[in-house]
Design a protein around this motif. Structure first.
Motif, PDB file in Angstrom:
ATOM      1  N   ASN A   1       0.837  -1.197   0.000  1.00 41.00           N
ATOM      2  CA  ASN A   1       0.000   0.000   0.000  1.00 41.00           C
ATOM      3  C   ASN A   1       0.873   1.248   0.000  1.00 41.00           C
ATOM      4  O   ASN A   1       2.050   1.206   0.365  1.00 41.00           O
ATOM      5  CB  ASN A   1      -0.907   0.032   1.235  1.00 41.00           C
ATOM      6  N   LEU A   2       0.266   2.394  -0.365  1.00 43.31           N
ATOM      7  CA  LEU A   2       0.968   3.663  -0.280  1.00 43.31           C
ATOM      8  C   LEU A   2       0.866   4.159   1.162  1.00 43.31           C
ATOM      9  O   LEU A   2      -0.071   4.866   1.531  1.00 43.31           O
ATOM     10  CB  LEU A   2       0.386   4.683  -1.252  1.00 43.31           C
ATOM     11  N   THR A   3       1.825   3.759   1.964  1.00 46.55           N
ATOM     12  CA  THR A   3       1.846   4.127   3.379  1.00 46.55           C
ATOM     13  C   THR A   3       2.721   5.365   3.502  1.00 46.55           C
ATOM     14  O   THR A   3       3.928   5.281   3.674  1.00 46.55           O
ATOM     15  CB  THR A   3       2.390   2.966   4.218  1.00 46.55           C
ATOM     16  N   ASP A   4       2.087   6.535   3.399  1.00 48.95           N
ATOM     17  CA  ASP A   4       2.846   7.776   3.198  1.00 48.95           C
ATOM     18  C   ASP A   4       2.478   8.889   4.164  1.00 48.95           C
ATOM     19  O   ASP A   4       2.756  10.048   3.898  1.00 48.95           O
ATOM     20  CB  ASP A   4       2.654   8.274   1.772  1.00 48.95           C
ATOM     21  N   LYS A   5       1.892   8.539   5.302  1.00 47.68           N
ATOM     22  CA  LYS A   5       1.408   9.573   6.209  1.00 47.68           C
ATOM     23  C   LYS A   5       1.732   9.226   7.660  1.00 47.68           C
ATOM     24  O   LYS A   5       1.495   8.103   8.099  1.00 47.68           O
ATOM     25  CB  LYS A   5      -0.110   9.752   6.056  1.00 47.68           C
ATOM     26  N   ILE A   6       2.239  10.217   8.387  1.00 43.91           N
ATOM     27  CA  ILE A   6       2.354  10.122   9.842  1.00 43.91           C
ATOM     28  C   ILE A   6       0.996  10.494  10.441  1.00 43.91           C
ATOM     29  O   ILE A   6       0.298  11.365   9.929  1.00 43.91           O
ATOM     30  CB  ILE A   6       3.438  11.090  10.360  1.00 43.91           C
ATOM     31  N   GLY A   7       0.628   9.840  11.545  1.00 48.41           N
ATOM     32  CA  GLY A   7      -0.624  10.164  12.218  1.00 48.41           C
ATOM     33  C   GLY A   7      -0.428  10.938  13.504  1.00 48.41           C
ATOM     34  O   GLY A   7      -1.107  11.923  13.757  1.00 48.41           O
ATOM     35  N   ASP A   8       0.522  10.503  14.337  1.00 37.51           N
ATOM     36  CA  ASP A   8       0.799  11.179  15.601  1.00 37.51           C
ATOM     37  C   ASP A   8       2.045  10.545  16.197  1.00 37.51           C
ATOM     38  O   ASP A   8       2.574   9.557  15.656  1.00 37.51           O
ATOM     39  CB  ASP A   8      -0.393  11.057  16.560  1.00 37.51           C
ATOM     40  N   ALA A   9       2.522  11.100  17.292  1.00 31.36           N
ATOM     41  CA  ALA A   9       3.725  10.573  17.941  1.00 31.36           C
ATOM     42  C   ALA A   9       3.705  10.910  19.421  1.00 31.36           C
ATOM     43  O   ALA A   9       3.090  11.883  19.847  1.00 31.36           O
ATOM     44  CB  ALA A   9       4.981  11.156  17.287  1.00 31.36           C
ATOM     45  N   VAL A  10       4.388  10.075  20.211  1.00 30.34           N
ATOM     46  CA  VAL A  10       4.599  10.352  21.634  1.00 30.34           C
ATOM     47  C   VAL A  10       6.039  10.008  21.969  1.00 30.34           C
ATOM     48  O   VAL A  10       6.653   9.128  21.354  1.00 30.34           O
ATOM     49  CB  VAL A  10       3.652   9.543  22.548  1.00 30.34           C
ATOM     50  N   ALA A  11       6.601  10.720  22.949  1.00 36.15           N
ATOM     51  CA  ALA A  11       7.983  10.499  23.348  1.00 36.15           C
ATOM     52  C   ALA A  11       8.076   9.415  24.412  1.00 36.15           C
ATOM     53  O   ALA A  11       7.254   9.364  25.336  1.00 36.15           O
ATOM     54  CB  ALA A  11       8.591  11.798  23.881  1.00 36.15           C
TER      55      ALA A  11
END
Length: 947
Positions: free
Chosen positions: A561-571
């Motif tokens: 698939n075209l997996t081309d996006k960040i959704g969110d992040a946590v440290a």
């Protein structure tokens, strides 16, 4: 409940969260090798020794009417018949000579007994030919009938009502892989008596044209030139209490088949997924839907009602900023994005898209909400409307006009009739939120510029930081503190995730920059390299940029698939993060992942020349080889959770990720989806009407409990040495059992693992013998990683982890889960024992059974057989460990919280293969028994169940 900071949650919450999430709960000292369960569940009562050694006691079944045990003796091609009238002193009566039933037969593989009828599965010689099931009378051992079945009948079982016998026909290929028969399930209908028995075949032909979908969902279809029907290899069967449904393990394929017994058809194939050993482990999910959401406005012309939604970020608050914090509630903050809007379209025919806004003056807001861990209810709490520095309402309108598709220009906003709207230089499309622990303020990520917003605790903007050049058009959009090349983002693909650690803000670009800048975003769309920005809060400047490798279409987890996006992040701290990455799909074949990202050792792009980094640089157009040649090291990531496999699929947009807590045993995460305010992505007609989702996507909070599982991966490390490794384990169960709890059926699997290893094809290799992709494994650590006393000896598959087929592995898949699991009837993980088996079979780093060390590089303890029995009003799972030896006992009465009871180990009984539970009502002495046949020692152990 793990706590990352004791200020976040009162300690009293621990038991409540554990109960509500269904996470593992130990019974007293249950993680000790000798837990204090008194009396022990199992006591060795008696045993039988065939005297023949290996292969002489493989599968055991029991007949209550004759009080006999039937034991498959593959060494002699017989089924041995034992009297258990005195279970403490079993004795052999005779043997069934199964090889004499017909010509060209091999050994027996399985035996089952029901209502005085004995069924024996016998393979052909060669085993690729159809096999037989022979039926005998248990009382006089007379052969009654034979029925032809599929190739290599590996297991037989009766339905609880006794009206059907099911046969798992494994269909293994020949050693040269030139003869690969189809796997199937034979169902022998006994409802009209054995004389008129009728055999039907449940085959996999209907799935032959679904190979792409099956592979994307995680079903392993990989045999040379094999169709789906040829590749699937049924191993073991369990049947529902109502005799209507069967579940069949497909061990090599890491999946389960669901069989509809009345119609003799395969209803579904359920992938089981993988567990990560990279500072994580098996993950379970609980889902909670939001209640009805309040209205936020009515459209101007057509008066359509819009409701709250568009939640694009998530942060866990614990008890910070919560007026009525309670020990049984989790407290979160989320926020809206720019407001309800329709898909872009070219309104005026100039070749450039405009963006229709349903509520042009929508004011973005924060919403506090709580999750009640007792009732599962979500309650919306405080609303905070966001304002500019001067207190004026913030809007979600685009900022700047400019050349379409180029840097620092936004899609022009229009009404639902296509009329132009004003631009707002401070307009916000907010996509992430994090609380600053030093002062209680909030930092937010914005897609437009991209930019970083800073708000006080009341929602009033303090500052906005934008890329250099964003203010060149005479409009002030914020302080120029970010690199100029960030202005070259694709429209509406600026910052999507934000995290805070040690006085630094880390902002994650949703997608690659269009660098060099092109009006059609061609360079962005062709690139897999997005960026992470490190921003110093004190100096208010960018101190680092790092390159993040998206899965795109070529990563080991993208499924194509075209997996081309960040959704969110946590440290997580120490330069490590959890990052949500996704494609645009919304079904089980989609790519929705949580990765563990490590910035340590990655190149700081701020130290490179502009002709590489930009603006106009070459970075986004470089290949992985070109990056390596230039000495540019990307950030490295390892899989933690596959959200699609886990079952979190409310829609295509998981965009909120929060760390609820962590300790050395567990990580608890929360994930939240953006429902786009209930609007569809279908273009509107510019007549004032909107297009709504049908059905509307729910707003759903997912709570993910990850049970950390370290593994001992080497047989040359001097003993038990568990570590976190960049490896995923495939569950690959052999044995399966089922039981009912509170009206629901649960499946129990023994996750042994198995590889295809033939002269004509072998998938098996070792980590030390492969080439590792430096994009996923740090180059300066690969040599250490591949040492024999580290990860080098671990057996892995070459069939996975090499998406482009160049022989360079970017992901490592090991065989088996080294655990047992409990699943729902539709294949969702409810519980996994993680590293319990390995921990419980050693004392202070020394294996109780020294042979265990020899299996560390393979599949560990190799749980193979499992049976569930009820004793004393409790349900117990008994799991045989083929290599470590002995039987693990768990109380599974509550399927979400099994309690370890005992490891029943005796060194004289080697390699348990088959288990049979005898309830008190059918036992010779009126007390429940467990019968265990041992393949290597050729013995049968009879245990008293002391309940």
């Amino acid at each position: 409940m793990p706590l990352s900071n004791n200020k976040l949650l009162p300690l009293a919450l621990s038991a409540a969260v554990t109960a509500a999430l269904g996470s593992y709960s130990a019974h007293g000292g249950a993680l000790d090798p000798a837990p204090s369960v008194n009396p022990p569940v199992l006591t060795l009562l008696g045993s039988y020794d065939s005297g023949k050694g290996e292969g002489a006691a493989e599968i055991v079944a029991y007949d209550a009417e004759t009080q006999r045990a039937f034991v498959v003796n593959a060494a002699d091609a017989t089924v041995d018949v034992l009297s258990l009238r005195n279970p403490a002193r079993p004795r052999k009566l005779t043997s069934l000579e199964v090889g004499a039933v017909a010509s060209n037969l091999g050994a027996a593989n399985s035996v089952a007994v029901k209502n005085g009828l004995v069924a024996v599965a016998i393979e052909a010689n060669p085993k690729q030919n159809p096999g037989l099931v022979a039926f005998y009378r248990a009382s006089n051992l007379r052969l009654l009938k034979t029925v032809e079945v599929g190739a290599l009948p590996d297991m037989v079982t009766f339905t609880p009502d006794g009206l059907t016998l099911l046969v798992a026909n494994e269909g293994e290929p020949s050693d040269d892989y030139l003869n690969d028969p189809e796997g199937s399930i034979t169902l022998i209908d006994l409802s009209r008596g054995l004389r008129r028995a009728r055999a039907r075949t449940a085959d996999f032909h209907a799935f032959n044209d679904q190979v792409t979908k099956l592979r994307k969902t995680g079903v392993r279809i990989y045999g040379p030139n094999a169709s789906v029907a040829q590749d699937l290899e049924p191993e073991y069967i369990t049947v529902s209490d109502d005799s209507q449904t069967a579940w069949v393990t497909l061990q090599e394929n890491n999946a389960l088949a669901v069989v509809d017994i009345p119609s003799a058809t395969i209803r579904d194939i359920l992938p089981l997924g993988v567990k990560s050993y990279a500072n994580s482990g098996p993950a379970t999910l609980k889902k909670f839907n939001f209640p009805a959401l309040p209205e936020i406005g009515i459209t101007e012309i057509c008066h359509e009602i819009l409701h709250l939604g568009g939640f694009s970020g998530l942060a866990f608050l614990g008890c910070f900023d919560v007026a009525d914090c309670q020990p049984t509630k989790l407290n979160f903050i989320t926020h809206t994005d720019r407001g309800p809007n329709a898909a872009p379209l070219d309104v005026n025919g100039d070749g450039a898209d405009e963006r229709p806004f349903a509520l042009p003056e929508f004011q973005p807001q924060w919403r506090h909400f709580t999750l009640d861990l007792i009732t599962g209810a979500i309650e919306l709490k405080k609303r905070t409307l966001l304002t500019q520095i001067n207190g004026a309402p913030l809007t979600g309108l685009p900022n700047l006009a400019g050349s379409p598709g180029l840097a620092n220009s936004d899609e022009p906003p229009v009404t639902l009739l296509g009329a132009p709207l004003r631009l707002d230089p401070l307009g916000a499309d907010l996509e992430g939120i994090v609380r600053d622990p030093t002062d209680g303020t909030y930092w937010m990520a914005d897609e437009y510029r991209p930019s970083i917003y800073h708000f006080d605790a009341n929602g009033q903007m303090l500052q906005r930081f934008v890329p250099a050049g964003a203010n060149n058009g005479g409009k002030t959009t914020g302080a120029s503190a970010l690199p100029a090349e960030l202005g070259q983002r694709r429209a509406n693909r600026g910052f999507e995730g934000i995290a805070y650690a040690g006085g630094r803000i880390y902002a994650f670009l949703q997608s690659p920059l269009d660098n060099p800048d092109t009006a059609n975003d061609a360079n962005s769309k062709a690139s897999r390299w997005t960026r992470v920005i490190e921003f110093d809060v004190a100096t208010q400047r960018t101190v680092a940029q790092y390159l993040y490798p998206l899965e795109f279409t070529v990563g080991p987890w993208s499924k194509g698939n075209l997996t081309d996006k960040i959704g969110d992040a946590v440290a997580l701290g120490g330069g490590r993060f959890l990052v949500l990455e996704r494609d645009s799909g919304s079904d089980a074949t989609s790519s929705k992942y949580i990765f563990r990202l490590d910035l340590n050792g990655a190149t700081n792009l701020e130290t490179l020349d502009n002709d590489i980094v930009g603006p106009g640089g070459s970075l986004e157009t470089m290949s992985a080889a070109e990056l390596a040649a230039a000495g540019i090291v990307t950030a490295r990531k390892t899989l933690v959770v596959d959200l699609a496999a886990l079952g979190y699929l409310p829609n295509d947009k998981p965009e909120g990720l929060a760390l609820v807590g962590q300790d050395d045993k567990e990580i608890v995460l929360a994930v939240l989806n953006d429902n786009d305010f209930g609007l569809s992505d279908k273009a509107i007609r510019l007549d004032g009407f909107l297009n709504f989702q049908n059905p509307p996507a729910p707003v759903q909070l997912g709570l993910i409990t990850i049970k950390r599982q370290m593994i001992d991966a080497s047989d040359e490390d001097g003993g038990y040495d568990p570590n976190d490794w960049p490896v995923v384990g495939m569950y690959q169960p052999d044995g399966i059992a089922s039981f009912t709890s509170y009206g629901a059926t649960y499946l129990v699997t023994a996750n042994e693992g198995d590889a295809r290893d033939y002269s004509g094809y072998s998938e098996e290799t070792r980590v030390g013998d492969v080439t590792l992709d430096p994009l996923y494994f740090a180059p300066d650590n690969i040599d250490v990683l591949q040492r024999d006393d580290q990860l080098g000896r671990l057996k892995i598959t070459t069939a996975d982890g090499d998406p482009d087929g160049d022989g360079v592995l970017s992901a490592l898949h090991s065989f088996g889960g080294r655990s047992f699991s409990i699943w729902s009837s539709n294949g969702q993980l409810v519980f996994d024992s993680g590293a319990d088996f390995e921990r419980n079979t050693q004392n202070n780093g020394i294996w109780v059974n020294p042979e265990s060390e020899n299996r560390s590089d393979d599949k560990g303890p190799e749980p193979e057989g499992v049976v569930v029995g009820n004793a004393g009003g409790r349900s117990y799972a008994f799991i045989g460990l083929e290599r470590t030896g002995g039987v693990m006992v768990y109380d599974v009465t509550d399927p979400a919280k099994p309690v370890f009871q005992q490891w029943a180990y005796n060194s004289e009984h080697v390699s348990p293969e088959g288990l049979a539970f005898v309830p008190a009502s059918k036992s010779p002495d009126g007390r429940p028994l467990l019968l265990v046949s041992h393949e290597v020692s050729g013995t049968v152990a009879i245990y008293r169940v002391n309940r």
